[in-house]
Every structure is written in structure tokens, then in C-alpha cells.
Design a protein around this motif. Structure first.
Motif, PDB file in Angstrom:
ATOM      1  N   UNK A  39      55.394  83.727 -70.166  1.00  0.00           N
ATOM      2  CA  UNK A  39      54.668  83.236 -68.992  1.00  0.00           C
ATOM      3  C   UNK A  39      55.625  82.677 -67.937  1.00  0.00           C
ATOM      4  N   UNK A  40      56.658  81.987 -68.413  1.00  0.00           N
ATOM      5  CA  UNK A  40      57.588  81.368 -67.464  1.00  0.00           C
ATOM      6  C   UNK A  40      58.254  82.414 -66.591  1.00  0.00           C
ATOM      7  N   UNK A  41      58.854  83.428 -67.216  1.00  0.00           N
ATOM      8  CA  UNK A  41      59.567  84.447 -66.443  1.00  0.00           C
ATOM      9  C   UNK A  41      58.618  85.249 -65.563  1.00  0.00           C
ATOM     10  N   UNK A  42      57.432  85.585 -66.079  1.00  0.00           N
ATOM     11  CA  UNK A  42      56.487  86.341 -65.255  1.00  0.00           C
ATOM     12  C   UNK A  42      56.053  85.532 -64.032  1.00  0.00           C
ATOM     13  N   UNK A  43      55.863  84.238 -64.214  1.00  0.00           N
ATOM     14  CA  UNK A  43      55.503  83.365 -63.094  1.00  0.00           C
ATOM     15  C   UNK A  43      56.566  83.438 -61.999  1.00  0.00           C
ATOM     16  N   UNK A  44      57.837  83.391 -62.392  1.00  0.00           N
ATOM     17  CA  UNK A  44      58.937  83.450 -61.425  1.00  0.00           C
ATOM     18  C   UNK A  44      58.982  84.806 -60.745  1.00  0.00           C
ATOM     19  N   UNK A  45      58.870  85.897 -61.522  1.00  0.00           N
ATOM     20  CA  UNK A  45      58.925  87.242 -60.942  1.00  0.00           C
ATOM     21  C   UNK A  45      57.769  87.488 -59.975  1.00  0.00           C
ATOM     22  N   UNK A  46      56.632  86.871 -60.232  1.00  0.00           N
ATOM     23  CA  UNK A  46      55.484  87.062 -59.350  1.00  0.00           C
ATOM     24  C   UNK A  46      55.598  86.252 -58.054  1.00  0.00           C
ATOM     25  N   UNK A  47      56.636  85.449 -57.928  1.00  0.00           N
ATOM     26  CA  UNK A  47      56.847  84.682 -56.712  1.00  0.00           C
ATOM     27  C   UNK A  47      56.416  83.240 -56.800  1.00  0.00           C
ATOM     28  N   UNK A 102      49.120  65.047 -69.351  1.00  0.00           N
ATOM     29  CA  UNK A 102      47.777  65.213 -69.910  1.00  0.00           C
ATOM     30  C   UNK A 102      47.815  65.893 -71.277  1.00  0.00           C
ATOM     31  N   UNK A 103      49.016  66.066 -71.798  1.00  0.00           N
ATOM     32  CA  UNK A 103      49.130  66.700 -73.105  1.00  0.00           C
ATOM     33  C   UNK A 103      48.951  68.203 -73.084  1.00  0.00           C
ATOM     34  N   UNK A 104      48.931  68.790 -71.894  1.00  0.00           N
ATOM     35  CA  UNK A 104      48.729  70.241 -71.775  1.00  0.00           C
ATOM     36  C   UNK A 104      50.085  70.939 -71.801  1.00  0.00           C
ATOM     37  N   UNK A 105      50.314  71.756 -72.817  1.00  0.00           N
ATOM     38  CA  UNK A 105      51.599  72.441 -72.951  1.00  0.00           C
ATOM     39  C   UNK A 105      51.326  73.939 -73.117  1.00  0.00           C
ATOM     40  N   UNK A 106      51.179  74.669 -72.020  1.00  0.00           N
ATOM     41  CA  UNK A 106      50.853  76.095 -72.127  1.00  0.00           C
ATOM     42  C   UNK A 106      51.928  76.908 -72.846  1.00  0.00           C
ATOM     43  N   UNK A 107      53.193  76.637 -72.526  1.00  0.00           N
ATOM     44  CA  UNK A 107      54.284  77.400 -73.126  1.00  0.00           C
ATOM     45  C   UNK A 107      55.581  76.608 -72.997  1.00  0.00           C
ATOM     46  N   UNK A 121      49.732  79.936 -59.003  1.00  0.00           N
ATOM     47  CA  UNK A 121      49.660  78.513 -58.715  1.00  0.00           C
ATOM     48  C   UNK A 121      50.570  77.727 -59.650  1.00  0.00           C
ATOM     49  N   UNK A 122      50.924  76.504 -59.241  1.00  0.00           N
ATOM     50  CA  UNK A 122      51.713  75.625 -60.073  1.00  0.00           C
ATOM     51  C   UNK A 122      53.197  75.960 -60.030  1.00  0.00           C
ATOM     52  N   UNK A 140      53.534  65.744 -59.218  1.00  0.00           N
ATOM     53  CA  UNK A 140      52.482  64.721 -59.197  1.00  0.00           C
ATOM     54  C   UNK A 140      52.064  64.449 -60.641  1.00  0.00           C
ATOM     55  N   UNK A 141      50.759  64.427 -60.923  1.00  0.00           N
ATOM     56  CA  UNK A 141      50.312  64.131 -62.288  1.00  0.00           C
ATOM     57  C   UNK A 141      49.821  65.388 -62.990  1.00  0.00           C
ATOM     58  N   UNK A 142      50.297  66.551 -62.552  1.00  0.00           N
ATOM     59  CA  UNK A 142      49.894  67.805 -63.183  1.00  0.00           C
ATOM     60  C   UNK A 142      50.993  68.297 -64.116  1.00  0.00           C
ATOM     61  N   UNK A 143      50.623  69.125 -65.057  1.00  0.00           N
ATOM     62  CA  UNK A 143      51.591  69.716 -65.964  1.00  0.00           C
ATOM     63  C   UNK A 143      52.167  70.983 -65.351  1.00  0.00           C
ATOM     64  N   UNK A 144      53.413  71.315 -65.654  1.00  0.00           N
ATOM     65  CA  UNK A 144      53.949  72.607 -65.201  1.00  0.00           C
ATOM     66  C   UNK A 144      53.256  73.738 -65.937  1.00  0.00           C
ATOM     67  N   UNK A 145      53.330  74.932 -65.378  1.00  0.00           N
ATOM     68  CA  UNK A 145      52.721  76.088 -66.044  1.00  0.00           C
ATOM     69  C   UNK A 145      53.539  76.495 -67.261  1.00  0.00           C
ATOM     70  N   UNK A 146      54.811  76.076 -67.300  1.00  0.00           N
ATOM     71  CA  UNK A 146      55.682  76.428 -68.417  1.00  0.00           C
ATOM     72  C   UNK A 146      56.918  75.542 -68.379  1.00  0.00           C
ATOM     73  N   UNK A 147      57.560  75.437 -69.523  1.00  0.00           N
ATOM     74  CA  UNK A 147      58.833  74.729 -69.629  1.00  0.00           C
ATOM     75  C   UNK A 147      59.788  75.648 -70.382  1.00  0.00           C
TER      76      UNK A 147
END
Length: 417
Positions: A277-285, A112-117, A29-30, A77-84
Motif C-alpha cells: 500500500x505504501x509504495x502504491x500510494x506514492x506511485x499514484x501521486x 487512534x490505534x489505526x495501523x493499516x500497514x 488521500x492522506x 494533525x491527529x490522523x493516522x498515516x495511510x502506511x508506515x
């Protein structure tokens, strides 16, 4: 002025309407966000990335980047990305005020101040005291360091125009000065130099000292590079890439034996929690958004690529134009190929149910039997739900994907009226 990233996150937040879309249940997701900073003090002989060695365009480029970032942030929208992921070039080689300006531009991605990676690429020599002080204020910071060679001699052979800093000493220094950061180091495996044992010894020491992540790539001779010119003039071995690939296969197997977690073909983590996390997210589709000259993005089956030229990118944005050099809608088959290739290169493997649906039960059983015969499956991870490759399978990835695609093509032909 030194900006606090938490403060930047809380300011200049724009409310967006949420865009609805359906996603397959097995897709992450995301969306991840990639930001291209195409400036670097030097161009290495092997580098094919479109970068500028001049800082003359930096101010105009960041102004254009800010305009595109506002548009791209609206897609979240108003959500944070899973990674930057801030790549280059060499982002940390920017003048200090330009770096601070870049971080302020990107702050609205985290309403929202959420910065996973937050990954930032860097040359080792760019990590001075002032830069580390800036990075220390970014929550979720992850440094990806282009070490590339294990000695000054190796850097010279690669045509790497960069200062050599001993990796273990660098890691120890960063652990003292920016203890919260996750640290990753990149290495390039070139032709046979007798330094294979040195690289493996260095990797063993780095693992024992707690390095979070290691990337190891075989040297590839890209067109329109100085390395390609050197090869055409007979200044390198004709079999340079073949030699590098063979060494890379052996080194990757040895790294796994050392205890590194090979979670992707060329990427190793200290443990399952230390992956990128960023690269794995992309590789997973998963979806990813791109900002900057040459950046790519894909949302569902819609893929776009920005123009590569820095000056052209700036000109288009300043003129109120979209900066896309390519826009395409992937066919179902093209999308499936990307999904197949991306997931097979990961240690989680690919869904057996998804593969059966694409090739049919009989073809899946045939492929599974062939893969067992070829000894390319990780028997500890492959089960009725997942098909997972081992180290040998990773080295034969292209051939295995081709086998699957041939079965998929046969299945598609049978299904056609």
C-alpha cells in the motif's frame, strides 16, 4: 522490557491542529510515512544506500530521529498515516533495545490505534525468535525480506555479504511463527548464470505456498559502489547491466504467466489485496513524509530531502536545525512528469481524462493508436477511462513516457501566448 505496540499507540499522543489544503480528486488521500534506519552490519557490492556498518551512532541517531518524528507527526494533525515504511539499511539488525526504542518513537503516528500497514525491511538472518516476538505485536505488520539471490553462488556473484536462507523454508517458518504477517521477498536479476529456471521454479513454489508479495529488480551498477569498481577493473562483463535487463524482462513475463499479479513494473502480488500500500500510494501521486538521514518527502509540489550523512543529520538535529539537504518547489510540468511516470508503471494505469487534458484530444487519439500498433496496451483493462500498459509496455516504459512528453510539450507550446 517487551513493549506492546498497541500500548505505545495509546500513549504520548499530542493534539495537533489540522492543516487544510486542497488536493486533486484523483489523488490518493492522506500521507505515507517513510523512516530511514541507515545501519547495516555489512555493505554489499551493489549497494549505493548511505549506511553505517558501525552501531556507534545508533543512540544519538534515534534521539535525533525522535525530535524529527515529533515535527513530522504534527503535519498529520491527529490522523493516522495511510502506511508506515521502516527501511534501511537493515532496521532489524539494530540491538534489541534500540529496536524497541525505535518502535516507541514511531507509536505517536497512530493516535487512534489505526495501523493499516507497517512495512519493515529485513535481512533474512535478522529474524531470530526474540525479534519475531517483537514484530508479532505490531498490527498490520508486513515484512520485506532482502533474499536477493536464489543460491549462495548468486549471492557471492552479487557481492551480497549475507547468510543464505532457502526462501521456501524461510516462508514456511515465518508462517508458523508470525502467521498474521504479510511476507514479501526481493530478488535481484544479474548477469546470465544459468539460474533463471531456478528463480522461476522458486517463485512458482512461493506462490503455491502463499507468499504475499514478490519484488524482482534488474541489477544496476551504481556509481561509488564496489560493483562499479569491479566493473572498471574488468572483473565483470562490460554488458552486465544490459544482460541483467534482458533477463529481467523475460523473467517478469514468465512470472505473470505463472499467475503472479504484476501490479507494478517490478512488483508482483499474490492477489490484488496483497500489494504494498505504501509504495502504491506514492506511485499514484499521494503525499509522503520522510524521517531520517537521506529520507525524502513530498507534500503537494513541495519536495524535501534530508542530508544523507548520518553524522551530519545528527549534528543538524542536535543543533536545532532543519535536516534538509534539498528543498524545492516542483513546477507544474515536473509534477506532471512524476505523476505520469508513477501511474503508468501501475496495473491500474493512468486516467485517460487526465492525459487528454495534458496533451489534447487529437494527440491522445494519436498516442492511443500508436500504442495499439506497438502492442503495449493491456486490452482487457484499457478503456475510455483508463490507459493501461501490458508486460511489453512495462519493458518500454521510458520510451512511451518520452512519446507522451513530446506531445505534451507540443500542446504546451500551442497553448502559450
Amino acid at each position: 522490557m517487551l513493549y506492546d505496540f498497541h500500548y505505545l499507540i495509546r500513549t504520548d499522543v499530542r493534539k495537533k491542529s489540522r492543516e487544510s489544503r486542497e488536493m486533486e480528486e484523483d489523488l490518493p488521500q492522506g500521507a505515507g510515512v517513510y523512516v530511514q534506519v541507515p545501519f547495516c552490519p555489512d555493505r554489499c557490492d551493489y549497494c549505493a544506500v548511505p549506511v553505517s556498518v558501525s552501531t556507534a551512532m545508533v543512540s544519538r541517531y534515534l534521539a535525533a530521529l525522535a525530535l524529527e518524528a515529533q515535527k513530522v507527526a504534527g503535519l498529520l494533525a491527529d490522523t493516522s498515516p495511510v502506511s508506515l515504511y521502516i527501511g534501511g539499511g537493515s532496521p532489524l539488525s539494530l540491538p534489541r533495545e534500540a529496536l524497541l526504542r525505535l518502535l516507541k518513537i514511531l507509536a505517536p503516528f497512530f493516535p487512534k490505534g489505526e495501523v493499516p500497514e507497517v512495512t519493515v525491511e529485513s535481512r533474512p538472518e535478522d529474524l531470530d525468535v526474540e525479534t519475531l516476538e517483537i514484530l508479532r505485536r505490531i498490527p498490520g505488520i508486513r515484512l520485506s525480506l532482502g533474499i536477493e539471490g536464489g543460491s549462495r553462488e548468486e549471492l557471492d556473484r552479487l557481492g551480497r555479504r549475507s547468510a543464505y536462507l532457502e526462501p521456501l523454508a524461510l516462508l514456511r517458518r515465518l508462517r508458523r511463527e508470525i502467521p498474521e504477517a504479510a511476507i514479501s521477498m526481493d530478488f535481484i536479476v544479474g548477469e546470465e548464470t544459468g539460474s533463471e529456471d531456478r528463480l522461476l521454479a522458486t517463485a512458482r513454489e512461493l506462490l503455491s505456498e502463499g507468499l504475499d508479495h514478490l519484488s524482482v529488480y534488474p541489477l544496476v551498477v551504481e556509481s561509488r559502489t564496489v560493483l562499479a569498481l569491479r566493473k572498471s577493473q574488468g572483473q565483470t562483463s562490460e554488458s552486465l547491466e544490459e544482460e541483467a535487463a534482458a533477463r529481467w524482462v523475460e523473467i517478469c513475463r514468465a512470472l505473470s504467466a505463472q499467475g503472479w499479479n504484476r501490479y507494478e513494473v517490478s512488483n508482483f502480488s499474490r492477489d490484488p489485496e496483497s500489494v504494498c500500500r505504501h509504495n502504491r500510494h506514492v506511485w499514484q501521486g499521494g503525499d509522503y513524509l520522510g524521517i531520517g538521514a537521506g529520507a525524502h518527502q513530498r507534500r503537494g509540489r513541495k519536495r524535501r530531502e534530508n542530508v544523507r550523512s548520518v553524522s551530519e543529520y545528527v549534528r543538524m538535529i542536535e543543533g536545532g536545525l532543519d535536516s534538509y539537504g534539498l528543498t524545492e518547489s516542483l513546477s507544474e510540468n515536473a509534477y506532471d512528469i512524476e505523476y505520469l511516470y508513477g501511474n503508468l508503471r501501475l496495473s491500474e494505469g493512468i486516467s485517460a481524462g487526465w492525459l487528454k487534458e495534458k496533451v489534447g484530444d487529437d494527440s491522445y487519439e494519436f498516442l492511443h493508436s500508436e500504442f495499439v500498433r506497438m502492442d503495449v496496451l493491456d486490452q482487457n483493462r484499457t478503456n475510455s477511462q483508463r490507459l493501461v500498459l501490458n508486460d511489453r509496455g512495462f519493458s518500454l516504459l521510458d520510451s512511451l513516457v518520452l512519446m507522451i512528453l513530446e506531445k505534451k510539450e507540443s500542446s504546451d507550446s500551442l497553448a502559450s501566448p
